[in-house]
Design an enzyme around this catalytic site. Sequence first.
Site, PDB file in Angstrom:
ATOM      1  N   LYS A   1     -32.657 -19.503  12.757  1.00 20.62           N
ATOM      2  CA  LYS A   1     -32.036 -18.588  13.721  1.00 20.62           C
ATOM      3  C   LYS A   1     -31.551 -19.405  14.911  1.00 20.62           C
ATOM      4  O   LYS A   1     -32.238 -19.506  15.927  1.00 20.62           O
ATOM      5  CB  LYS A   1     -33.041 -17.517  14.134  1.00 20.62           C
ATOM      6  CG  LYS A   1     -32.383 -16.169  14.397  1.00 20.62           C
ATOM      7  CD  LYS A   1     -33.417 -15.067  14.507  1.00 20.62           C
ATOM      8  CE  LYS A   1     -32.801 -13.759  14.908  1.00 20.62           C
ATOM      9  NZ  LYS A   1     -31.970 -13.134  13.884  1.00 20.62           N
TER      10      LYS A   1
ATOM     11  N   GLU B   1     -24.967 -12.837   3.253  1.00 19.66           N
ATOM     12  CA  GLU B   1     -25.401 -12.048   4.418  1.00 19.66           C
ATOM     13  C   GLU B   1     -24.358 -10.986   4.748  1.00 19.66           C
ATOM     14  O   GLU B   1     -23.179 -11.130   4.417  1.00 19.66           O
ATOM     15  CB  GLU B   1     -25.552 -12.952   5.650  1.00 19.66           C
ATOM     16  CG  GLU B   1     -26.645 -13.984   5.539  1.00 19.66           C
ATOM     17  CD  GLU B   1     -27.804 -13.715   6.485  1.00 19.66           C
ATOM     18  OE1 GLU B   1     -27.950 -12.593   7.004  1.00 19.66           O
ATOM     19  OE2 GLU B   1     -28.569 -14.659   6.707  1.00 19.66           O
TER      20      GLU B   1
HETATM   21  C1  LIG Z   1     -32.072 -12.299  12.800  1.00 18.81           C
HETATM   22  C2  LIG Z   1     -31.171 -12.282  11.611  1.00 18.81           C
HETATM   23  C3  LIG Z   1     -31.380 -11.412  10.526  1.00 18.81           C
HETATM   24  C4  LIG Z   1     -32.446 -10.340  10.536  1.00 18.81           C
HETATM   25  O1  LIG Z   1     -33.740 -10.842  10.599  1.00 18.81           O
HETATM   26  P1  LIG Z   1     -34.924  -9.860  11.059  1.00 18.81           P
HETATM   27  O2  LIG Z   1     -36.102 -10.747  11.086  1.00 18.81           O
HETATM   28  O3  LIG Z   1     -35.029  -8.814  10.029  1.00 18.81           O
HETATM   29  O4  LIG Z   1     -34.539  -9.323  12.383  1.00 18.81           O
HETATM   30  C5  LIG Z   1     -30.538 -11.509   9.435  1.00 18.81           C
HETATM   31  N1  LIG Z   1     -29.526 -12.401   9.390  1.00 18.81           N
HETATM   32  C6  LIG Z   1     -29.277 -13.248  10.422  1.00 18.81           C
HETATM   33  C7  LIG Z   1     -28.152 -14.195  10.329  1.00 18.81           C
HETATM   34  C8  LIG Z   1     -30.092 -13.215  11.557  1.00 18.81           C
HETATM   35  O5  LIG Z   1     -29.846 -14.056  12.564  1.00 18.81           O
END
Ligand SMILES: *Cc1c(COP(=O)(O)O)cnc(C)c1O
Length: 339
Positions: free
Chosen positions: A184, A220
Amino acid sequence: MTIPDLDWNNLGFEYRDLPFRYISKWKDGKWDAGTLTEDSTLHVSEASAALHYGQQGFEGLKAYRTKDGSVQLFRPDKNAERLQKTADRLIMPHVETEQFVEACRQVVAANIDWVPPYGSGATLYLRPLLIGVGSVIGVRPAPEYIFTIFAMPVGPYYKGGLKPNNYITAEFDRAAPHGTGANKVGGNYAASILPGQLAHDAGFADCVYLDPATHTKIEEIGGANFFGITADNQFITPLSPSILPSITKYSLLHIAGERFGMETIEGDVPLDGLDKFVEAGACGTAAVISPIGGIQIGDNFHKFYSTEEVGPVTTKLYNELVGIQFGDIEAPEGWIVKV
Ligand SMILES: *Cc1c(COP(=O)(O)O)cnc(C)c1O
């Protein structure tokens, strides 16, 4: 503290400068004690690695007001662990799980009047941030780091209840096959701003990212993970090293398998195999579950359940997850941390 005068039922997803945030600084090999502060501005060197080379990572999680008025976090230890993996990939120091969870609790407790009331559907969103700072202009790990968590009340993604969105496949990638897609980090989002804008301009909620090597499989849905439901009760979600491992997705995998007796599969989701899905959705902390009406793939619009209505399995999964998060349904062991 006075009760804020907010229209709890009509909050969007907007930054709000709340009274308190947590901040801790890493220097000479260790974190300081960490503290709550009223200062919402970060003071960093102009040569900070986070600003030039994207040496930073972040998280997102929510605090929920339950029916009895108490406040709880949903699986914050999983966010801590994911931030540690991000830190490893970018050579940043770990924030240990205990410090992370305790900092979340402190920020929520200090801003407790800003946790929206039960029944509004709104929550207090927490944004933990880890950035490389200090004055070094070469490309190498920063000498100092800041870990901060700020918060803001946010509305439910869908004000009038769940409703499907349409998406379009992206020409661009958010991540490379052996890049930072599973972490992230802001860099992935920098790469996503243009394709996201193009999708919005074309009238779609966001874009669908395909596997960066072959562009034949779904990875995604914007900043959320994908799942599909088959007619024979399978819950299928893509598996790839360039997908961000969504905590919501893993929670849904657990719920689908353990509570609804579905067969859960992590594997390839090829674009030419979408016909087997009777329902599909995007999932993440912000969206919770966003039902997918259809996906525009070149000249072809692939519809799933309906572009107007939400499928029964998606609805059932949504109700179970949200019920757990707001304390109305018993949570699996260890998922809830009281503030
Ligand atoms: C944060 C995020 C998610 C979702 O993750 P959660 O832990 O469910 O909030 C999905 N895809 C991306 C690219 C993200 O940055």
